[in-house]
Scaffold this motif. Sequence first.
Motif, PDB file in Angstrom:
ATOM      1  N   GLU A 124       1.281  -4.598   0.563  1.00  0.00           N
ATOM      2  CA  GLU A 124       2.095  -4.156   1.691  1.00  0.00           C
ATOM      3  C   GLU A 124       3.502  -4.751   1.610  1.00  0.00           C
ATOM      4  N   PHE A 125       4.511  -3.868   1.759  1.00  0.00           N
ATOM      5  CA  PHE A 125       5.911  -4.291   1.788  1.00  0.00           C
ATOM      6  C   PHE A 125       6.593  -3.668   3.001  1.00  0.00           C
ATOM      7  N   PRO A 126       6.318  -4.208   4.202  1.00  0.00           N
ATOM      8  CA  PRO A 126       6.907  -3.631   5.414  1.00  0.00           C
ATOM      9  C   PRO A 126       8.427  -3.695   5.414  1.00  0.00           C
ATOM     10  N   GLN A 127       9.003  -4.671   4.685  1.00  0.00           N
ATOM     11  CA  GLN A 127      10.462  -4.789   4.643  1.00  0.00           C
ATOM     12  C   GLN A 127      11.090  -3.541   4.028  1.00  0.00           C
ATOM     13  N   GLU A 128      10.368  -2.914   3.111  1.00  0.00           N
ATOM     14  CA  GLU A 128      10.879  -1.740   2.402  1.00  0.00           C
ATOM     15  C   GLU A 128      10.159  -0.463   2.804  1.00  0.00           C
ATOM     16  N   LYS A 129       9.312  -0.560   3.822  1.00  0.00           N
ATOM     17  CA  LYS A 129       8.501   0.585   4.233  1.00  0.00           C
ATOM     18  C   LYS A 129       7.785   1.187   3.025  1.00  0.00           C
ATOM     19  N   LEU A 130       7.064   0.314   2.326  1.00  0.00           N
ATOM     20  CA  LEU A 130       6.403   0.678   1.082  1.00  0.00           C
ATOM     21  C   LEU A 130       4.984   0.133   1.059  1.00  0.00           C
ATOM     22  N   ARG A 131       4.077   0.951   0.554  1.00  0.00           N
ATOM     23  CA  ARG A 131       2.688   0.540   0.352  1.00  0.00           C
ATOM     24  C   ARG A 131       2.279   0.967  -1.051  1.00  0.00           C
ATOM     25  N   ILE A 132       1.772   0.026  -1.838  1.00  0.00           N
ATOM     26  CA  ILE A 132       1.299   0.304  -3.196  1.00  0.00           C
ATOM     27  C   ILE A 132      -0.218   0.230  -3.162  1.00  0.00           C
ATOM     28  N   THR A 133      -0.895   1.350  -3.420  1.00  0.00           N
ATOM     29  CA  THR A 133      -2.337   1.407  -3.185  1.00  0.00           C
ATOM     30  C   THR A 133      -3.031   2.361  -4.146  1.00  0.00           C
ATOM     31  N   ASN A 134      -4.322   2.126  -4.347  1.00  0.00           N
ATOM     32  CA  ASN A 134      -5.150   3.043  -5.129  1.00  0.00           C
ATOM     33  C   ASN A 134      -5.812   4.095  -4.251  1.00  0.00           C
ATOM     34  N   ASP A 135      -5.403   4.186  -3.002  1.00  0.00           N
ATOM     35  CA  ASP A 135      -5.929   5.183  -2.067  1.00  0.00           C
ATOM     36  C   ASP A 135      -5.334   6.545  -2.440  1.00  0.00           C
ATOM     37  N   GLU A 136      -6.043   7.307  -3.262  1.00  0.00           N
ATOM     38  CA  GLU A 136      -5.538   8.573  -3.768  1.00  0.00           C
ATOM     39  C   GLU A 136      -5.314   9.592  -2.662  1.00  0.00           C
ATOM     40  N   GLU A 137      -6.178   9.569  -1.649  1.00  0.00           N
ATOM     41  CA  GLU A 137      -6.021  10.510  -0.542  1.00  0.00           C
ATOM     42  C   GLU A 137      -4.708  10.267   0.198  1.00  0.00           C
ATOM     43  N   ALA A 138      -4.398   9.005   0.463  1.00  0.00           N
ATOM     44  CA  ALA A 138      -3.144   8.671   1.139  1.00  0.00           C
ATOM     45  C   ALA A 138      -1.946   9.024   0.269  1.00  0.00           C
ATOM     46  N   TYR A 139      -2.062   8.764  -1.033  1.00  0.00           N
ATOM     47  CA  TYR A 139      -0.963   9.070  -1.953  1.00  0.00           C
ATOM     48  C   TYR A 139      -0.705  10.570  -2.016  1.00  0.00           C
ATOM     49  N   GLU A 140      -1.765  11.361  -2.162  1.00  0.00           N
ATOM     50  CA  GLU A 140      -1.607  12.812  -2.264  1.00  0.00           C
ATOM     51  C   GLU A 140      -1.065  13.399  -0.969  1.00  0.00           C
ATOM     52  N   LEU A 155       8.180  -9.508  -6.957  1.00  0.00           N
ATOM     53  CA  LEU A 155       7.962 -10.954  -6.897  1.00  0.00           C
ATOM     54  C   LEU A 155       9.267 -11.720  -7.097  1.00  0.00           C
ATOM     55  N   ASP A 156      10.210 -11.139  -7.827  1.00  0.00           N
ATOM     56  CA  ASP A 156      11.523 -11.778  -7.939  1.00  0.00           C
ATOM     57  C   ASP A 156      12.294 -11.696  -6.624  1.00  0.00           C
ATOM     58  N   LYS A 157      11.984 -10.675  -5.840  1.00  0.00           N
ATOM     59  CA  LYS A 157      12.727 -10.426  -4.600  1.00  0.00           C
ATOM     60  C   LYS A 157      12.108 -11.111  -3.394  1.00  0.00           C
ATOM     61  N   TYR A 158      10.776 -11.099  -3.345  1.00  0.00           N
ATOM     62  CA  TYR A 158      10.065 -11.678  -2.200  1.00  0.00           C
ATOM     63  C   TYR A 158       9.209 -12.849  -2.664  1.00  0.00           C
ATOM     64  N   SER A 159       9.239 -13.923  -1.945  1.00  0.00           N
ATOM     65  CA  SER A 159       8.443 -15.095  -2.335  1.00  0.00           C
ATOM     66  C   SER A 159       6.990 -14.959  -1.907  1.00  0.00           C
ATOM     67  N   THR A 160       6.722 -14.084  -0.933  1.00  0.00           N
ATOM     68  CA  THR A 160       5.362 -13.914  -0.419  1.00  0.00           C
ATOM     69  C   THR A 160       5.090 -12.431  -0.193  1.00  0.00           C
ATOM     70  N   ILE A 161       3.925 -11.958  -0.662  1.00  0.00           N
ATOM     71  CA  ILE A 161       3.517 -10.585  -0.395  1.00  0.00           C
ATOM     72  C   ILE A 161       2.054 -10.587   0.060  1.00  0.00           C
ATOM     73  N   THR A 162       1.644  -9.481   0.667  1.00  0.00           N
ATOM     74  CA  THR A 162       0.288  -9.371   1.193  1.00  0.00           C
ATOM     75  C   THR A 162      -0.507  -8.344   0.401  1.00  0.00           C
ATOM     76  N   TYR A 163      -1.734  -8.724   0.043  1.00  0.00           N
ATOM     77  CA  TYR A 163      -2.666  -7.854  -0.667  1.00  0.00           C
ATOM     78  C   TYR A 163      -3.916  -7.714   0.194  1.00  0.00           C
ATOM     79  N   VAL A 164      -4.321  -6.472   0.461  1.00  0.00           N
ATOM     80  CA  VAL A 164      -5.504  -6.211   1.279  1.00  0.00           C
ATOM     81  C   VAL A 164      -6.561  -5.547   0.405  1.00  0.00           C
ATOM     82  N   TYR A 165      -7.760  -6.094   0.418  1.00  0.00           N
ATOM     83  CA  TYR A 165      -8.882  -5.534  -0.331  1.00  0.00           C
ATOM     84  C   TYR A 165      -9.990  -5.133   0.635  1.00  0.00           C
ATOM     85  N   ASP A 166     -10.504  -3.920   0.471  1.00  0.00           N
ATOM     86  CA  ASP A 166     -11.571  -3.370   1.312  1.00  0.00           C
ATOM     87  C   ASP A 166     -11.048  -3.147   2.726  1.00  0.00           C
TER      88      ASP A 166
END
Length: 214
Positions: A51-67, A111-122
């Motif tokens: 999750e990158f709320p600062q950039e309004k970005l989400r990187i995910t393997n959720d294919e349904e959300a991506y499509e 990671l060069d830009k942000y010192s902390t990021i959030t990863y959500v599993y399940d």
Amino acid sequence: MRAYQIKVELIGSKPLIWRRVIIPADVTFKRLHDTIQFSMDWWDSHLYGFEFPQEKLRITNDEEAYEQFKFYQEKYKGKALTKRNDPYGFIARTLETAIRQPQTVKIDQYLDKYSTITYVYDFGDDWQHKIELEQIIDDYAFGYPTIIEGEGACPPEDVGGLPGYEEFLRVWNDPKHPEHEELRQWGESQHYRPFDIALRNNFLKTWLKIKKVK
């Protein structure tokens, strides 16, 4: 090889479950996901996202959300959303946060830009992890991640998030509890076990070694 030393913490776990890992810098978020899975002892059975709320970005393997995001992005490109074509604001909310696939984005961009990021599993159990960049290493000698420290056993898959894990531990550690034996059998079937740094590093070296960084 340039690399990152990161600390991965399972947010809300008591005592804290954490790993300190070195990972090559020129890899994708898919490889970072794999590294967290092997390091923590998850089983890669569920959806995940960075999750990158600062950039309004989400990187995910959720294919349904991506499509879904891709469909509306292409359909309404250059068009204004109005009460007529989006009466309930669903499309606007869908397009508010960009969705990207983890195998297409490299970690060094963030990671060069942000010192902390959030990863959500399940997304059901909602295991939230804090990933903190601790150090940049310029001369890392290995083409795979390495755990250098860590503490705490990983919760079993599908235990019910933090509340379920707390209840699991209460019964697991109480031989007099009427459900103790049944729960121990279930926990063992879920490979619940103490953190073994040598075993975890062997998995990282065996499965995530790269000859050429992509």
